[in-house]
Each structure stands twice: as C-alpha cells, then as structure tokens.
Design a protein around this motif. Structure first.
Motif, PDB file in Angstrom:
ATOM      1  N   CYS A  64       0.834  -1.211   0.000  1.00 16.86           N
ATOM      2  CA  CYS A  64       0.000   0.000   0.000  1.00 16.86           C
ATOM      3  C   CYS A  64       0.866   1.257   0.000  1.00 16.86           C
ATOM      4  O   CYS A  64       1.795   1.373   0.800  1.00 16.86           O
ATOM      5  CB  CYS A  64      -0.923  -0.009   1.218  1.00 16.86           C
ATOM      6  SG  CYS A  64      -1.897   1.507   1.334  1.00 16.86           S
ATOM      7  N   CYS A  68      -1.537   4.943   2.746  1.00 16.81           N
ATOM      8  CA  CYS A  68      -1.721   5.326   4.157  1.00 16.81           C
ATOM      9  C   CYS A  68      -0.411   5.567   4.894  1.00 16.81           C
ATOM     10  O   CYS A  68      -0.419   6.003   6.039  1.00 16.81           O
ATOM     11  CB  CYS A  68      -2.520   4.248   4.879  1.00 16.81           C
ATOM     12  SG  CYS A  68      -1.646   2.660   4.898  1.00 16.81           S
ATOM     13  N   HIS A  73       1.774  -1.557   4.121  1.00 20.31           N
ATOM     14  CA  HIS A  73       1.329  -2.930   4.388  1.00 20.31           C
ATOM     15  C   HIS A  73       1.035  -3.639   3.083  1.00 20.31           C
ATOM     16  O   HIS A  73       0.804  -3.010   2.042  1.00 20.31           O
ATOM     17  CB  HIS A  73       0.068  -2.913   5.272  1.00 20.31           C
ATOM     18  CG  HIS A  73      -1.066  -2.140   4.669  1.00 20.31           C
ATOM     19  ND1 HIS A  73      -1.982  -2.697   3.810  1.00 20.31           N
ATOM     20  CD2 HIS A  73      -1.403  -0.812   4.777  1.00 20.31           C
ATOM     21  CE1 HIS A  73      -2.842  -1.774   3.413  1.00 20.31           C
ATOM     22  NE2 HIS A  73      -2.513  -0.615   3.984  1.00 20.31           N
ATOM     23  N   CYS A 132      -7.505  -0.733   1.579  1.00 21.86           N
ATOM     24  CA  CYS A 132      -6.691  -0.198   2.667  1.00 21.86           C
ATOM     25  C   CYS A 132      -7.651   0.158   3.796  1.00 21.86           C
ATOM     26  O   CYS A 132      -8.681   0.783   3.562  1.00 21.86           O
ATOM     27  CB  CYS A 132      -5.919   1.027   2.195  1.00 21.86           C
ATOM     28  SG  CYS A 132      -5.102   1.913   3.534  1.00 21.86           S
TER      29      CYS A 132
END
Ligand SMILES: [Zn+2]
Length: 477
Positions: free
Chosen positions: A52, A55, A59, A76
């Motif tokens: 990801c 954010c 992750h 997400c």
C-alpha cells in the motif's frame, strides 16, 4: 553504488529472482532499460499483492480484479478501495540460463552451453586465459556450496583447468582443487553499450597471479628418498610431460613448470625423446638453430629437469669419448608407438619378461649385429676381430604396451598381461574374458602381427600365450 546489473546478480545469488514493478523506480532508468534489452529478465505473471502506497503504513494488500486483466484494485483499512495502475503489477524473473549465455557471449565462446546442475551450474565453453586453455563455467551460489560446484566440474572434466565465474559464493577457497579458479562475476563484469563486458585484463592478471603462486608452492614432483634418475621415465606430449617416478604418474604442463614449449630446453628434450635418449654434441648444436654451444644447451636442460624432479646426480651425463649426451632416465615421444617387429616374425619368436623393477624386456630372437670392444683380463682393450651377435632386447613400461588412461589406473588389459607373465603364460579365465580379449587386440596392434597371441582351451578352461612369458616377480612354485 552497485549497478542494476550487479544488483540483479545479487538477487540471483540470493535466490530472489522475481523483480516487482514497485522496485523499478528505485533503479537507474537507463541501466534498467539496458538490462531489459539484454533479455535476461523474463516478464512473468502479474503480481497478486502490492504494498500500500496510500496510508503510509506500507502494508501488503491483496489485488482484486474488477474486470479480469483490465481493472484491478486493493483495499486499505484507512484509505478504502484504491485502484491500481496495471503497470504496477508487472513482474520479471531473472533468467539464469540467459545470464550464462550472456557471459559466454562476452567471452566469445561459441560452443553450446551445457547445464551441469539445473539452475546452478553451466559449462559455457573453453578458451585460452591466463596462459592456458580452460573450461569456463558459470555458477549460481544461492545455498549451493562452491565445493559442490567444484566436484561437479571435476566429474565432468577431471583434473583439467577450469575457470568458475560465480555469483553468491563466498570467497572461501576451501574445496576448490588446484587447476580450478573462481572469480566473482559481479566484480569482473559490467553492462556497457547494450552488452555484458568482462574485464579480461583483470581476469588474466588474476589467473596469472594464481598460477605464479601455485608454482611456488608445488615446485616439483616429490620423489621417495634414494630415487635415482634411472627410476624416472618421461613421455613427451604436445603441451605436457608425463613423468613416471617409481610407478607413480604425474602430468606437468609446460606452463605449469614455468617454461614455454618453444623454449630451447623443451626443444632439446623433444630431440632427446625422438632419439630415445642419446644425442651427439653435433646433433645438439644443430637444432634448434643458434649459437648456443651444446654444453650450455644441455646445462639449461639439466637445470629444468632438476627443478622438476628433485633427484641428485646428473640427469644428462656426457660421454666424452663418444662425444654424446645420454639421458639417465627413459624418454620417448608419445607418438613413438609400437614394437619394431622384424619381417617374418611370428608370436612364437616373441618373449616377454617382467623385470623386478617392473619394466618389461621384449625380444624376438632377432639378432643384432654389433662390432664392439673387448676388455681382456689384463684390462687391455682391443677391437673385436669377429662380429658378435646378440639378441635384440628392448625395454618397455607396461604402459607403453597397454596405455594407461588419464585416470592413472592400470587398465584391465595391462593387469591381464602381468598375470600372464607371472604365471608363465597360462591363466585360468573365461573364454570371453574382456581383459584378455582387449589385451590380445592391443598386442596385435602393438606388434603389427595379425595372428592371435593367445588361444583358449575349452577342455582345460585356460588361456595360453603363444609367446614366451616370464617374470622376476612370479610367485614361487
Ligand atoms: Zn494502506
């Protein structure tokens, strides 16, 4: 900073062969383009997960296909559902076979590439490097000890010279036999102008350096105490000497003993070999051409021989009266093959005797005429009035008659001949015994006689030699 090429080799070495699109922006764009152009990266299936980038947590997130092959997204927890550009899912796999091919190409090797260990070890060709011909290999460490690669090479080419270009093997030279050299591919290669380039000057220098240091550590052939020059036999091959000392066989390339094949001492040694060990001063001064006096030529040859085999005493003594030099050891050329069988000879005329020192005496009852000098009881010397005749006896090594393979082990035909000599010419063996059949064939070739030298008796189950057999090493009856 390691180049993209080196980083790819590092990944190959670590066994992490898949490259994701997300990694690509970190790499130099031109270099990336260049390695893609080399064809060593195979585009593979699209990634099933991405990291990801929304954010800040970085992750992993699974990829969901909205429209298969066209539109994908991932989820997400804080940013919700995010669309993915399909280019982000592209992946490449490092093609190790192609790397082997590229290295071969950079060394101008043209023979087909051979896989010795799948995905791990390739024989990519053969060429002259660091002063000798070497078989060249490419190896991928990734958990495989270099000793295992070495062993695979050894079982493929024996004790020959090899250069092993590797990725991902530590610098520990343990387990690498003499004659094999390992260099780290990433530090001797680069990508330039759309191709892989090996730094040949550096490689040559390294190999020459290693050759010099091995020469220092193993200067010569070890000999048991009390060995004399007469215990030595030398066969001269193209490029190397096969030296037998007290039954042990050594092969020494000229490069290995620090001489050039075209050098004067080697040329003189070959001349001695062609003449079976004796040359006149006149002949020595003739060839090769030059002003060097025979004495000096022989002195240089002595120095070479004494540095090769550490035996006291003169290996090439001078017979002043006859003005000749004679090798104190046995010497011949490898091409010097076969027995000079006189016309009209049959197997019954032949006799083979094994001497206590292992040499074989072979004769055919052929008379050798010689006019000699006789020494009287009162030590006066007179020319012999009459011609004397004596049987011509020639001395051979068992290897001369039944050649030994490069493995060094005596072939079955050779042991069969010794058995035969030690048992007086009659041995119990099966009628289809391969060693005997091979020996018979070899004896026909060696003497040029077409008749069978051995016959099998069905009634007694024994082989009988048609020639006379004896041995100083025969078991007492
Ligand atoms: Zn996220």
């Amino acid at each position: 900073m390691r180049t993209v090429w080196q980083q790819l080799l590092d990944r190959l070495a670590a066994g992490e062969v898949t490259i994701c699109a997300d990694e690509v922006p970190r790499w130099d764009k031109n270099q990336w383009g260049e390695v893609l152009g080399l064809g060593l990266l195979r585009e593979t299936e699209l990634a099933g997960a991405v990291v990801c980038d929304q954010c800040g947590e970085a992750h992993w997130a699974e990829v969901y296909w909205v429209t298969p092959g066209v539109k994908a997204c991932f989820g997400c927890d804080t940013e919700g559902v995010i669309d993915i550009e399909l280019d982000r899912l592209r992946q490449w796999r490092i093609d190790a076979d192609r790397v082997a091919g590229l290295v071969a190409g950079s060394l101008d090797l043209s023979s087909p590439i051979e896989v010795l260990l799948r995905e791990r070890l390739w024989r990519i060709g053969r060429r002259r490097m660091g002063g000798r011909y070497r078989d060249i290999y490419f190896g991928v460490g990734a958990g495989l000890p270099v000793a295992e690669m070495s062993a695979a090479i050894r079982s493929s080419i024996g004790p020959g010279s090899a250069l092993l270009l590797t990725v991902g093997t530590d610098g520990n030279p343990d387990g690498i036999p003499a004659g094999q050299h390992r260099l780290d591919l990433a530090s001797v290669s680069r990508v330039e102008g759309g191709r892989v380039v090996i730094d040949l000057d550096y490689v040559e220098e390294r190999l020459a350096g290693e050759a010099a240091s091995t020469r220092k550590s193993s200067p010569s052939i070890p000999v048991p105490a009390g060995t004399a020059w007469r215990d030595v036999s030398i066969i001269v091959f193209d490029g190397l000497l096969q030296v037998t000392v007290c039954g042990k066989v050594y092969e020494k390339e000229f490069g290995e003993i620090g001489v050039d094949e075209q050098s004067q001492p080697v040329q003189l040694l070959k001349l001695f070999a062609a003449a079976r060990g004796t040359l006149s001063s006149e002949r020595i001064s003739e060839a090769p051409k030059g002003d060097t006096p025979p004495k000096t030529r022989v002195r240089r040859l002595r120095a070479l021989l004494q540095s090769l085999i550490e035996i006291d005493g003169d290996p090439v003594p001078n017979q002043k009266k006859a003005d000749t030099y004679t090798c104190a050891f046995e010497i011949r050329l490898v091409s010097d093959d076969g027995y000079p069988t006189p016309a009209g000879t049959t197997w019954i005329d032949f006799s083979f005797h094994e001497r206590a020192d292992g040499r074989l005496l072979v004769s055919t009852g052929e008379k050798q005429r010689r006019r000699g000098l006789a020494i009287e009881r009162d030590d006066t010397v007179r020319a012999e009035v009459a011609e004397t005749t004596r049987e011509a006896v020639r001395t051979y090594l068992i290897d001369d008659i039944v050649p030994r393979p490069s493995s060094g082990k005596m072939p079955a035909g050779g042991s069969a001949l010794l058995d035969l000599l030690r048992s007086g010419g009659r041995i119990r063996r099966a009628g289809d015994d391969m060693a005997i059949l091979i020996l018979a064939q070899r004896l026909r070739e060696w003497t040029g006689l077409s008749q069978d030298p051995l016959s099998f008796s069905d009634s007694t189950g024994t082989w009988l030699a048609s020639f006379s057999c004896s041995s100083a090493l025969a078991a007492p009856k």
